[in-house]
Design a protein around this motif. Sequence first.
Motif, PDB file in Angstrom:
ATOM      1  N   LEU A 125      48.754 -14.037   7.779  1.00  0.00           N
ATOM      2  CA  LEU A 125      48.224 -14.130   9.133  1.00  0.00           C
ATOM      3  C   LEU A 125      47.202 -13.003   9.351  1.00  0.00           C
ATOM      4  N   VAL A 126      46.015 -13.396   9.749  1.00  0.00           N
ATOM      5  CA  VAL A 126      44.963 -12.415   9.978  1.00  0.00           C
ATOM      6  C   VAL A 126      45.090 -11.854  11.387  1.00  0.00           C
ATOM      7  N   THR A 127      45.320 -12.722  12.349  1.00  0.00           N
ATOM      8  CA  THR A 127      45.501 -12.295  13.742  1.00  0.00           C
ATOM      9  C   THR A 127      46.713 -13.009  14.312  1.00  0.00           C
ATOM     10  N   ASP A 128      47.246 -12.439  15.357  1.00  0.00           N
ATOM     11  CA  ASP A 128      48.370 -13.052  16.026  1.00  0.00           C
ATOM     12  C   ASP A 128      47.836 -14.110  16.979  1.00  0.00           C
ATOM     13  N   ILE A 129      48.124 -15.370  16.688  1.00  0.00           N
ATOM     14  CA  ILE A 129      47.531 -16.489  17.432  1.00  0.00           C
ATOM     15  C   ILE A 129      48.056 -16.540  18.862  1.00  0.00           C
ATOM     16  N   GLN A 130      49.313 -16.167  19.109  1.00  0.00           N
ATOM     17  CA  GLN A 130      49.856 -16.218  20.468  1.00  0.00           C
ATOM     18  C   GLN A 130      49.159 -15.211  21.374  1.00  0.00           C
ATOM     19  N   ILE A 131      48.854 -14.038  20.873  1.00  0.00           N
ATOM     20  CA  ILE A 131      48.151 -13.051  21.701  1.00  0.00           C
ATOM     21  C   ILE A 131      46.686 -13.431  21.842  1.00  0.00           C
ATOM     22  N   LEU A 132      46.104 -13.991  20.813  1.00  0.00           N
ATOM     23  CA  LEU A 132      44.709 -14.406  20.861  1.00  0.00           C
ATOM     24  C   LEU A 132      44.500 -15.491  21.915  1.00  0.00           C
ATOM     25  N   ASP A 133      45.387 -16.453  21.991  1.00  0.00           N
ATOM     26  CA  ASP A 133      45.274 -17.527  22.978  1.00  0.00           C
ATOM     27  C   ASP A 133      46.002 -17.199  24.268  1.00  0.00           C
ATOM     28  N   GLN A 134      46.693 -16.087  24.344  1.00  0.00           N
ATOM     29  CA  GLN A 134      47.471 -15.629  25.493  1.00  0.00           C
ATOM     30  C   GLN A 134      48.458 -16.678  25.961  1.00  0.00           C
ATOM     31  N   VAL A 135      49.273 -17.150  24.997  1.00  0.00           N
ATOM     32  CA  VAL A 135      50.326 -18.130  25.276  1.00  0.00           C
ATOM     33  C   VAL A 135      51.654 -17.403  25.088  1.00  0.00           C
ATOM     34  N   PHE A 136      52.412 -17.266  26.184  1.00  0.00           N
ATOM     35  CA  PHE A 136      53.671 -16.554  26.145  1.00  0.00           C
ATOM     36  C   PHE A 136      54.787 -17.437  26.713  1.00  0.00           C
ATOM     37  N   LEU A 137      55.918 -17.402  26.103  1.00  0.00           N
ATOM     38  CA  LEU A 137      57.078 -18.167  26.591  1.00  0.00           C
ATOM     39  C   LEU A 137      57.824 -17.311  27.594  1.00  0.00           C
ATOM     40  N   ILE A 138      58.145 -17.915  28.723  1.00  0.00           N
ATOM     41  CA  ILE A 138      58.857 -17.182  29.769  1.00  0.00           C
ATOM     42  C   ILE A 138      60.288 -17.638  29.838  1.00  0.00           C
TER      43      ILE A 138
END
Length: 138
Positions: A125-138
């Motif tokens: 993994l080069v970058t963290d895709i969840q932080i890049l797309d700002q998708v967080f589970l609540i």
Amino acid sequence: MKKAFHNIVSFSMAILVFASTTSFTVDKHFCGKMLMDLAIFSEAESCGMEMHSHSDGDSCSLEVDPCCSDQTTAVEGQDELKVSFDSLSFDQQLFLNSFTYSYLNLFEGLPQQVVPFKHYTPPILVTDIQILDQVFLI
């Protein structure tokens, strides 16, 4: 722990085999109806009443009136330890064969599932895709 349990079971089985194959005698000496002496592996000692007299004046000799008696019990050990399969009846052989077959097949394992990607490494993994797309589970 497993080795200690194995040693304990082995030792107890050796003691069991030794005890079942040992022969011994139990010798009892009775004076009248009372047990005077009990001996294992040897002869019981006499109480000495063969030479003494009773209170009523009769002598207690073995020829006239035997007031003392000896009783010997012999316990025979097992001579043959190996039971031959030929000495069993047909029904016993059939039961033993069917029990062994069913017992061994009871523990037959399930076939292992084939995992095709088991030997492949995951991608780096080069970058963290969840932080890049700002998708967080609540």
